[in-house]
Design an enzyme around this catalytic site. Structure first.
Site, PDB file in Angstrom:
ATOM      1  N   PRO A   3       0.808  -1.210   0.000  1.00  0.00           N
ATOM      2  CA  PRO A   3       0.000   0.000   0.000  1.00  0.00           C
ATOM      3  C   PRO A   3       0.844   1.263   0.000  1.00  0.00           C
ATOM      4  O   PRO A   3       1.736   1.429   0.828  1.00  0.00           O
ATOM      5  CB  PRO A   3      -0.788  -0.102   1.304  1.00  0.00           C
ATOM      6  N   GLU A   4       0.572   2.132  -0.947  1.00  0.00           N
ATOM      7  CA  GLU A   4       1.095   3.492  -0.899  1.00  0.00           C
ATOM      8  C   GLU A   4      -0.083   4.413  -0.614  1.00  0.00           C
ATOM      9  O   GLU A   4      -1.153   3.937  -0.258  1.00  0.00           O
ATOM     10  CB  GLU A   4       1.785   3.840  -2.223  1.00  0.00           C
ATOM     11  N   HIS A  95      -2.031 -15.438   9.021  1.00  0.00           N
ATOM     12  CA  HIS A  95      -1.379 -14.148   9.264  1.00  0.00           C
ATOM     13  C   HIS A  95      -2.347 -13.048   9.688  1.00  0.00           C
ATOM     14  O   HIS A  95      -2.103 -11.876   9.438  1.00  0.00           O
ATOM     15  CB  HIS A  95      -0.579 -13.693   8.043  1.00  0.00           C
ATOM     16  N   ARG A 114       4.307 -10.518   6.184  1.00  0.00           N
ATOM     17  CA  ARG A 114       5.698 -10.143   6.459  1.00  0.00           C
ATOM     18  C   ARG A 114       5.867  -9.386   7.771  1.00  0.00           C
ATOM     19  O   ARG A 114       6.985  -9.038   8.138  1.00  0.00           O
ATOM     20  CB  ARG A 114       6.256  -9.331   5.282  1.00  0.00           C
ATOM     21  N   ARG A 154      21.043  19.015  -1.082  1.00  0.00           N
ATOM     22  CA  ARG A 154      20.995  17.568  -0.862  1.00  0.00           C
ATOM     23  C   ARG A 154      21.694  16.838  -2.013  1.00  0.00           C
ATOM     24  O   ARG A 154      21.469  17.138  -3.179  1.00  0.00           O
ATOM     25  CB  ARG A 154      19.536  17.091  -0.743  1.00  0.00           C
TER      26      ARG A 154
END
Length: 275
Positions: A3-4, A95, A114, A154
DNA sequence: CCTCCATCCTGTGGGC
DNA sequence: TGCCCACAGGATGGAG
């Protein structure tokens, strides 16, 4: 399968009517890694049980449930987390590390193979130190001038900086590549080497990419990628212009898409469109 | 402060 | 078919 921002926003919109105004009557944490930062599983259970969710917010990839006891229910899906809403009686998928039942008998589950995702329930003080999250890339996108200030000096690759949630919260590996493609900037360019025009293009690329992702219900690399409470899969996949398309042709100019590793992450770009 | 890198995990897909 | 390896969309903490 990760998911973003658009995926988390899609989940938030589906979850909002399920939890808003609802009291959590039973809470389980079934895996020691599902809580973090010195927060014990039992603390999550104790703090969430009996609390009413007043509002469900999102910042970057985090979900924040504001509770009537003054605390905040924090959820992050990590790399493999899925949220499902089902009857408490429904069979538990493997899970299933967290479950909370509402007073309407909906069970909200976190399924996370995970275990990079986590759940916490924090006081206002703890919340303040919990994340150094930057402004939300979708709802609170900074002006170009402000982004230019953040990038000045940067030397890290712009791709890595776009993934730094302290600068801007919400972009992940897929959408960072898509944004860079739309802006015509290579992922390897040092952040401080971008000129103002490029930074402005980058900024202008973020909203359309993210809103297309949200409108499509997120990206899904396979049907099990992340599931919405009603089991739909996201539809942004076919709209990707570079991510995962190494060796394919750029839809705009036909050049073969390249893959490079930037900051340890796969990055895809068009060598012609992006300079 | 910044940059780079390793690490936490399980599942999957490709090559042999 | 089975085995092995590379890789996966994230966040963090430590070394330099």
């Amino acid at each position: 399968m990760v998911p973003e921002l658009p995926e988390v926003e899609t989940i938030r919109r589906h979850l909002e009517p399920v939890v808003t105004g609802r009291r959590m009557v039973r809470v389980e944490v079934n895996h020691p890694r599902t809580t973090r930062r010195n927060i014990h599983p039992q603390d999550v259970v104790d703090r969430l049980t009996g609390a009413v969710v007043e509002e469900l917010r999102r910042r970057g990839k985090f979900l924040f449930g504001l509770l009537d006891n003054g605390m905040t229910w924090v959820t992050h899906l990590g790399m493999s987390g899925r949220i499902s809403v089902t009857s408490p009686l429904a069979a538990r998928p493997k899970h299933t590390h967290f479950a909370a039942e509402t007073d309407r008998e909906d069970e909200i589950r976190l399924i996370d193979p995970r275990t990079f995702g986590f759940v916490a329930v924090v006081t206002p003080d703890e919340l303040a130190t919990f994340t150094g999250l930057g402004p939300d890339a979708f709802t609170d996108l900074p002006r170009s001038r402000s982004l230019a200030n953040s990038l000045a000096g940067r030397t890290a690759p712009i791709k890595s900086l776009l993934l730094d949630q302290r600068l801007l919260a919400g972009l992940g590996n897929i959408y960072a590549d898509e944004v860079l493609n739309r802006a015509g900037v290579r992922p390897t360019r040092p952040g401080g080497a971008l000129n103002y025009e490029e930074i402005a293009r980058l900024r202008r690329a973020i909203k359309p990419i993210l809103s297309a992702g949200v409108a499509a219900g997120g990206t899904s690399l396979d049907d099990l990628a992340y599931s919405l409470p009603d089991g739909e899969a996201g539809g942004y996949l076919q709209r990707l212009r570079v991510y995962g398309r190494e060796g394919d042709h750029c839809r705009r100019c036909g050049t073969v898409i390249k893959r490079v590793v930037v900051g340890g992450r796969s990055s895809f770009y068009c060598p012609t469109c992006q300079t």
